[in-house]
Write a protein that holds these residues in place. Structure first.
Motif, PDB file in Angstrom:
ATOM      1  N   ASP A 137      -6.684   3.674  -0.400  1.00 18.54           N
ATOM      2  CA  ASP A 137      -7.154   2.707  -1.385  1.00 18.54           C
ATOM      3  C   ASP A 137      -7.302   3.360  -2.759  1.00 18.54           C
ATOM      4  OD1 ASP A 137      -7.210   0.920   0.686  1.00 18.54           O
ATOM      5  OD2 ASP A 137      -9.405   0.902   0.878  1.00 18.54           O
ATOM      6  N   LYS A 176       0.235  -3.189   4.179  1.00 19.14           N
ATOM      7  CA  LYS A 176      -0.857  -4.115   4.492  1.00 19.14           C
ATOM      8  C   LYS A 176      -2.090  -3.791   3.656  1.00 19.14           C
ATOM      9  CE  LYS A 176       0.547  -4.988   9.228  1.00 19.14           C
ATOM     10  NZ  LYS A 176       0.232  -4.771  10.643  1.00 19.14           N
ATOM     11  N   ARG A 177      -2.342  -2.488   3.443  1.00 18.79           N
ATOM     12  CA  ARG A 177      -3.482  -2.085   2.602  1.00 18.79           C
ATOM     13  C   ARG A 177      -3.268  -2.539   1.159  1.00 18.79           C
ATOM     14  NH1 ARG A 177      -7.937  -1.488   4.980  1.00 18.79           N
ATOM     15  NH2 ARG A 177      -8.718  -0.472   3.134  1.00 18.79           N
ATOM     16  N   LYS A 194      -1.762  -5.215   0.160  1.00 18.22           N
ATOM     17  CA  LYS A 194      -2.092  -6.639   0.088  1.00 18.22           C
ATOM     18  C   LYS A 194      -3.599  -6.859   0.079  1.00 18.22           C
ATOM     19  CE  LYS A 194       2.123  -8.246   2.262  1.00 18.22           C
ATOM     20  NZ  LYS A 194       2.702  -8.900   3.448  1.00 18.22           N
ATOM     21  N   LYS A 195      -4.358  -6.036   0.827  1.00 16.95           N
ATOM     22  CA  LYS A 195      -5.807  -6.199   0.870  1.00 16.95           C
ATOM     23  C   LYS A 195      -6.481  -5.697  -0.406  1.00 16.95           C
ATOM     24  CE  LYS A 195      -6.751  -6.088   5.784  1.00 16.95           C
ATOM     25  NZ  LYS A 195      -7.458  -5.407   6.865  1.00 16.95           N
ATOM     26  N   LEU A 210      -5.117  -4.811  -3.527  1.00 21.30           N
ATOM     27  CA  LEU A 210      -4.659  -5.311  -4.818  1.00 21.30           C
ATOM     28  C   LEU A 210      -4.514  -6.822  -4.856  1.00 21.30           C
ATOM     29  CD1 LEU A 210      -2.025  -2.544  -5.585  1.00 21.30           C
ATOM     30  CD2 LEU A 210      -4.414  -2.652  -6.283  1.00 21.30           C
ATOM     31  N   ARG A 211      -5.173  -7.509  -3.946  1.00 23.08           N
ATOM     32  CA  ARG A 211      -5.131  -8.968  -3.912  1.00 23.08           C
ATOM     33  C   ARG A 211      -5.847  -9.500  -5.155  1.00 23.08           C
ATOM     34  NH1 ARG A 211      -7.761 -11.216   1.298  1.00 23.08           N
ATOM     35  NH2 ARG A 211      -8.321  -9.066   1.078  1.00 23.08           N
ATOM     36  N   PRO A 212      -5.233 -10.445  -5.859  1.00 24.78           N
ATOM     37  CA  PRO A 212      -5.902 -10.997  -7.052  1.00 24.78           C
ATOM     38  C   PRO A 212      -7.158 -11.775  -6.660  1.00 24.78           C
ATOM     39  CG  PRO A 212      -3.892 -12.205  -6.587  1.00 24.78           C
ATOM     40  CD  PRO A 212      -3.931 -11.045  -5.631  1.00 24.78           C
ATOM     41  N   PRO A 238      -9.781 -14.750  -6.550  1.00 30.74           N
ATOM     42  CA  PRO A 238      -9.573 -16.206  -6.624  1.00 30.74           C
ATOM     43  C   PRO A 238     -10.084 -16.752  -7.958  1.00 30.74           C
ATOM     44  CG  PRO A 238     -11.300 -15.666  -5.051  1.00 30.74           C
ATOM     45  CD  PRO A 238     -10.691 -14.371  -5.497  1.00 30.74           C
TER      46      PRO A 238
END
Length: 92
Positions: free
Chosen positions: A54, A79-80, A82-83, A85-87, A89
């Motif tokens: 991370d 997969k990490r 996506k978790k 660096l997910r924008p 909401p």
């Protein structure tokens, strides 16, 4: 042969021994503090690896450089990504 070091979850001592089993899982007892429980070796190591990955992702290292340096599988790191660096909401 691969040896793993087991540490007590309560006092972090290496003085633990097997203490029977329940439900197919081995139970352990610490000789230093007497704490008893199940040993979960992978969770601590994986948490440490994931925190390092991370941090490397936040520092904007490439996926392939992380694969090379950490020795992890590319799909796991993807997969990490996506978790981590997910924008966030959008608030309404």
């Amino acid at each position: 042969m691969v040896f793993t070091h087991h540490y007590c979850a309560k006092c972090a001592s290496e003085q633990i021994r097997r203490n029977g089993h329940s439900g197919g899982r081995a139970k352990y007892q610490c000789k230093a503090c007497g704490h008893q429980g199940y040993f979960q070796p992978a969770s601590v190591e994986k948490a440490r690896q994931y925190s390092q990955v991370d941090q490397l992702l936040v520092e904007r290292n490439s996926l392939w450089s992380i694969v090379r340096t950490r020795g992890m599988v590319r799909n796991t790191i993807a997969k990490r990504v996506k978790k981590v660096l997910r924008p966030a909401p959008a608030s309404v």
